[in-house]
Design a protein around this motif. Structure first.
Motif, PDB file in Angstrom:
ATOM      1  N   GLY A 128      43.504  39.357  52.891  1.00  0.00           N
ATOM      2  CA  GLY A 128      43.793  40.741  53.247  1.00  0.00           C
ATOM      3  C   GLY A 128      44.360  41.590  52.137  1.00  0.00           C
ATOM      4  N   HIS A 129      44.489  41.042  50.935  1.00  0.00           N
ATOM      5  CA  HIS A 129      45.053  41.792  49.806  1.00  0.00           C
ATOM      6  C   HIS A 129      44.034  41.874  48.675  1.00  0.00           C
ATOM      7  CE1 HIS A 129      49.039  41.683  51.668  1.00  0.00           C
ATOM      8  NE2 HIS A 129      48.822  40.404  51.916  1.00  0.00           N
ATOM      9  N   SER A 130      44.003  43.015  47.990  1.00  0.00           N
ATOM     10  CA  SER A 130      43.111  43.210  46.861  1.00  0.00           C
ATOM     11  C   SER A 130      43.745  42.625  45.607  1.00  0.00           C
ATOM     12  CB  SER A 130      42.822  44.701  46.659  1.00  0.00           C
ATOM     13  OG  SER A 130      41.959  44.892  45.560  1.00  0.00           O
ATOM     14  N   VAL A 131      43.065  41.651  45.009  1.00  0.00           N
ATOM     15  CA  VAL A 131      43.568  40.967  43.822  1.00  0.00           C
ATOM     16  C   VAL A 131      42.639  41.270  42.648  1.00  0.00           C
ATOM     17  CG1 VAL A 131      44.121  38.730  42.794  1.00  0.00           C
ATOM     18  CG2 VAL A 131      44.530  39.127  45.247  1.00  0.00           C
ATOM     19  N   PRO A 132      43.120  41.920  41.574  1.00  0.00           N
ATOM     20  CA  PRO A 132      42.260  42.171  40.412  1.00  0.00           C
ATOM     21  C   PRO A 132      41.731  40.859  39.839  1.00  0.00           C
ATOM     22  CG  PRO A 132      44.286  43.452  40.278  1.00  0.00           C
ATOM     23  CD  PRO A 132      44.476  42.477  41.400  1.00  0.00           C
ATOM     24  N   THR A 133      40.424  40.757  39.729  1.00  0.00           N
ATOM     25  CA  THR A 133      39.765  39.507  39.352  1.00  0.00           C
ATOM     26  C   THR A 133      38.629  39.796  38.396  1.00  0.00           C
ATOM     27  OG1 THR A 133      40.274  38.622  41.567  1.00  0.00           O
ATOM     28  CG2 THR A 133      38.639  37.431  40.269  1.00  0.00           C
ATOM     29  N   VAL A 134      38.427  38.906  37.439  1.00  0.00           N
ATOM     30  CA  VAL A 134      37.292  39.046  36.527  1.00  0.00           C
ATOM     31  C   VAL A 134      36.002  38.949  37.342  1.00  0.00           C
ATOM     32  CG1 VAL A 134      36.067  38.036  34.579  1.00  0.00           C
ATOM     33  CG2 VAL A 134      38.568  38.125  34.566  1.00  0.00           C
ATOM     34  N   TRP A 135      35.091  39.874  37.078  1.00  0.00           N
ATOM     35  CA  TRP A 135      33.850  40.005  37.841  1.00  0.00           C
ATOM     36  C   TRP A 135      32.687  39.942  36.866  1.00  0.00           C
ATOM     37  CZ3 TRP A 135      30.678  44.703  38.780  1.00  0.00           C
ATOM     38  CH2 TRP A 135      29.812  44.564  39.889  1.00  0.00           C
ATOM     39  N   GLY A 191      18.937  38.823  39.995  1.00  0.00           N
ATOM     40  CA  GLY A 191      20.303  38.824  39.489  1.00  0.00           C
ATOM     41  C   GLY A 191      21.227  37.951  40.309  1.00  0.00           C
ATOM     42  N   GLU A 192      22.413  37.744  39.749  1.00  0.00           N
ATOM     43  CA  GLU A 192      23.473  36.978  40.413  1.00  0.00           C
ATOM     44  C   GLU A 192      24.809  37.605  40.048  1.00  0.00           C
ATOM     45  OE1 GLU A 192      23.772  32.436  40.637  1.00  0.00           O
ATOM     46  OE2 GLU A 192      25.311  32.918  39.132  1.00  0.00           O
ATOM     47  N   VAL A 193      25.713  37.679  41.018  1.00  0.00           N
ATOM     48  CA  VAL A 193      27.047  38.241  40.793  1.00  0.00           C
ATOM     49  C   VAL A 193      28.083  37.219  41.223  1.00  0.00           C
ATOM     50  CG1 VAL A 193      28.601  40.151  41.309  1.00  0.00           C
ATOM     51  CG2 VAL A 193      26.148  40.559  41.176  1.00  0.00           C
ATOM     52  N   ALA A 194      29.210  37.159  40.481  1.00  0.00           N
ATOM     53  CA  ALA A 194      30.201  36.117  40.735  1.00  0.00           C
ATOM     54  C   ALA A 194      31.594  36.606  40.370  1.00  0.00           C
ATOM     55  CB  ALA A 194      29.868  34.863  39.926  1.00  0.00           C
ATOM     56  N   TRP A 195      32.589  35.938  40.948  1.00  0.00           N
ATOM     57  CA  TRP A 195      33.989  36.084  40.554  1.00  0.00           C
ATOM     58  C   TRP A 195      34.342  34.958  39.598  1.00  0.00           C
ATOM     59  CZ3 TRP A 195      35.870  40.589  41.964  1.00  0.00           C
ATOM     60  CH2 TRP A 195      35.468  41.183  43.169  1.00  0.00           C
ATOM     61  N   ARG A 196      35.118  35.282  38.572  1.00  0.00           N
ATOM     62  CA  ARG A 196      35.622  34.274  37.640  1.00  0.00           C
ATOM     63  C   ARG A 196      37.028  33.883  38.100  1.00  0.00           C
ATOM     64  NH1 ARG A 196      33.610  30.667  34.189  1.00  0.00           N
ATOM     65  NH2 ARG A 196      32.174  32.275  33.374  1.00  0.00           N
ATOM     66  N   LEU A 197      37.146  32.721  38.750  1.00  0.00           N
ATOM     67  CA  LEU A 197      38.408  32.252  39.297  1.00  0.00           C
ATOM     68  C   LEU A 197      39.023  31.205  38.367  1.00  0.00           C
ATOM     69  CD1 LEU A 197      37.329  31.859  43.041  1.00  0.00           C
ATOM     70  CD2 LEU A 197      38.255  33.875  41.877  1.00  0.00           C
ATOM     71  N   PRO A 198      40.313  30.885  38.538  1.00  0.00           N
ATOM     72  CA  PRO A 198      40.928  29.866  37.680  1.00  0.00           C
ATOM     73  C   PRO A 198      40.193  28.530  37.722  1.00  0.00           C
ATOM     74  CG  PRO A 198      42.614  31.074  38.864  1.00  0.00           C
ATOM     75  CD  PRO A 198      41.304  31.542  39.419  1.00  0.00           C
ATOM     76  N   GLU A 199      39.608  28.213  38.887  1.00  0.00           N
ATOM     77  CA  GLU A 199      38.901  26.936  39.014  1.00  0.00           C
ATOM     78  C   GLU A 199      37.452  27.004  38.561  1.00  0.00           C
ATOM     79  OE1 GLU A 199      39.126  28.797  43.205  1.00  0.00           O
ATOM     80  OE2 GLU A 199      40.369  28.663  41.384  1.00  0.00           O
ATOM     81  N   GLY A 200      37.002  28.191  38.166  1.00  0.00           N
ATOM     82  CA  GLY A 200      35.635  28.320  37.682  1.00  0.00           C
ATOM     83  C   GLY A 200      34.913  29.501  38.301  1.00  0.00           C
ATOM     84  N   LEU A 201      33.616  29.595  38.014  1.00  0.00           N
ATOM     85  CA  LEU A 201      32.797  30.698  38.483  1.00  0.00           C
ATOM     86  C   LEU A 201      32.457  30.519  39.966  1.00  0.00           C
ATOM     87  CD1 LEU A 201      31.609  33.183  36.995  1.00  0.00           C
ATOM     88  CD2 LEU A 201      29.455  31.927  36.863  1.00  0.00           C
ATOM     89  N   LYS A 202      32.596  31.613  40.751  1.00  0.00           N
ATOM     90  CA  LYS A 202      32.260  31.576  42.173  1.00  0.00           C
ATOM     91  C   LYS A 202      31.186  32.634  42.464  1.00  0.00           C
ATOM     92  CE  LYS A 202      34.241  31.740  46.859  1.00  0.00           C
ATOM     93  NZ  LYS A 202      33.129  32.552  47.438  1.00  0.00           N
ATOM     94  N   PRO A 203      29.896  32.259  42.380  1.00  0.00           N
ATOM     95  CA  PRO A 203      28.849  33.217  42.724  1.00  0.00           C
ATOM     96  C   PRO A 203      28.935  33.597  44.199  1.00  0.00           C
ATOM     97  CG  PRO A 203      27.952  31.327  41.537  1.00  0.00           C
ATOM     98  CD  PRO A 203      29.345  30.972  41.935  1.00  0.00           C
ATOM     99  N   TYR A 204      28.577  34.855  44.513  1.00  0.00           N
ATOM    100  CA  TYR A 204      28.566  35.251  45.923  1.00  0.00           C
ATOM    101  C   TYR A 204      27.381  36.126  46.287  1.00  0.00           C
ATOM    102  CZ  TYR A 204      30.422  39.858  44.566  1.00  0.00           C
ATOM    103  OH  TYR A 204      30.583  41.099  44.014  1.00  0.00           O
ATOM    104  N   TRP A 205      26.570  36.565  45.315  1.00  0.00           N
ATOM    105  CA  TRP A 205      25.372  37.364  45.601  1.00  0.00           C
ATOM    106  C   TRP A 205      24.261  36.913  44.677  1.00  0.00           C
ATOM    107  CZ3 TRP A 205      21.966  40.425  42.941  1.00  0.00           C
ATOM    108  CH2 TRP A 205      21.168  41.314  43.682  1.00  0.00           C
ATOM    109  N   ARG A 206      23.118  36.580  45.283  1.00  0.00           N
ATOM    110  CA  ARG A 206      21.915  36.263  44.523  1.00  0.00           C
ATOM    111  C   ARG A 206      20.774  37.031  45.166  1.00  0.00           C
ATOM    112  NH1 ARG A 206      23.644  30.014  44.778  1.00  0.00           N
ATOM    113  NH2 ARG A 206      24.860  29.914  42.835  1.00  0.00           N
ATOM    114  N   GLY A 207      20.097  37.850  44.377  1.00  0.00           N
ATOM    115  CA  GLY A 207      19.095  38.711  44.976  1.00  0.00           C
ATOM    116  C   GLY A 207      17.892  38.944  44.097  1.00  0.00           C
ATOM    117  N   ARG A 208      16.848  39.443  44.747  1.00  0.00           N
ATOM    118  CA  ARG A 208      15.597  39.776  44.061  1.00  0.00           C
ATOM    119  C   ARG A 208      15.100  41.115  44.577  1.00  0.00           C
ATOM    120  NH1 ARG A 208      11.280  38.346  41.171  1.00  0.00           N
ATOM    121  NH2 ARG A 208      12.413  36.563  40.360  1.00  0.00           N
TER     122      ARG A 208
END
Length: 294
Positions: free
Chosen positions: A241-248, A267-284
């Motif tokens: 529920g909170h907005s956290v600035p994150t590498v995108w 394309g693919e879009v992901a968040w860069r988290l401390p534990e690694g890359l977390k993709p969340y959108w893959r599209g054509r």
């Protein structure tokens, strides 16, 4: 989209229990109402556009002077001499999205997206198949300086309805608009609201201004001179529920020629988290339609 999924699962479970006939009826009603809401957003997007100045065709000698070398190579490769400037884009997409906040929950989606270039703006209209026969319809948009996020089950039962001007949501949506610029590459020509700064021989930093909202990201270019990836150092990611600035981060691929321009179709879009890359959108992209400044 993890920002709204958790609170909506209970609503979805109840709706699934009401039966197939009721679900079909809700789906028809929701589709009609959602289409009306989408049309209203498109009208607002169009109304926010200033009358464009007379179109100036791309001239490499004039338009590329002083730009970082990788940006010059990209624009020469993406645009043909004399290319007209883009005024708007309509596209269709298919793909999958990870709706899980911690555990992956990849679900298929279909979407249309309209972009307006004279004043930055877009409307993403998606239907995500969260359960069989139960779509969550989503408006993700940046219109007249306002960021918007509105997902609703069947397009009827709102999960959240967020709006923001000048804050984290608006900045995040303007970042999305800038990240997707390889689909409308004439936006990336220098102008009063867009500037480039060098990083190295394969990357450059681009800044876009819309009124008081200013965003910056880094584009990295591949061996073929095209945009290979983008990165923003801080975009708001909803966590508990909170907005956290994150590498995108994002990647673009499968370039093809459309209306004389080389643009990516995947394309693919992901968040860069401390534990690694977390993709969340893959599209054509399945359809692209451009209008140009005369």
């Amino acid at each position: 989209m993890d920002r709204w999924l958790v609170g909506g699962l209970g609503v979805l479970a109840v709706l699934v229990a009401v039966g197939v006939a009721a679900v079909a009826g809700l789906s028809r009603i929701g589709a009609t109402r959602w289409a009306e809401a989408t049309a209203a957003l498109h009208q607002q997007l169009d109304a926010a556009q200033a009358a464009p100045a007379a179109g100036r065709q791309f001239n490499a000698a004039r338009d590329l002077d002083g730009l970082p070398p990788p940006v010059q190579r990209y624009l020469r490769a993406a645009l043909t001499e004399g290319q007209r400037r883009i005024r708007s884009v309509d596209m269709a997409q298919v793909g999958t999205m990870d709706l899980g906040e911690r555990t992956p929950r990849w679900k298929p989606f279909r979407a249309t997206e309209r972009f307006a270039i004279d004043r930055p703006g877009f409307v993403w209209d998606a239907a995500i198949a969260v359960f069989p026969g139960v779509p969550v319809r989503v408006h993700d948009a940046y219109v007249a300086g306002e960021g918007r996020l509105h997902p609703a089950v069947f397009g009827l039962f709102t999960l959240t309805d967020q709006r923001d001007t000048g804050g984290a949501l608006a900045q995040g949506e303007l970042l999305r608009f800038l990240a997707e610029a390889p689909w409308y590459p004439t936006l990336l020509l220098p102008g009063p609201n867009l500037r480039w700064e060098p990083v190295d021989d394969r990357a450059a930093r681009v800044t876009l201004r819309d009124g008081a909202t200013v965003v910056t990201m880094t584009f990295r270019f591949g061996d073929d001179a095209m945009v290979d990836s983008m990165r923003a150092e801080a975009r708001g990611r909803m966590v508990d529920g909170h907005s956290v600035p994150t590498v995108w981060e994002g990647r673009w691929s499968d370039y093809a020629v459309r209306d004389g321009m080389r643009v990516p179709l995947a394309g693919e879009v992901a968040w860069r988290l401390p534990e690694g890359l977390k993709p969340y959108w893959r599209g054509r992209v399945t359809r692209l339609t451009y209008t140009f400044v005369d």
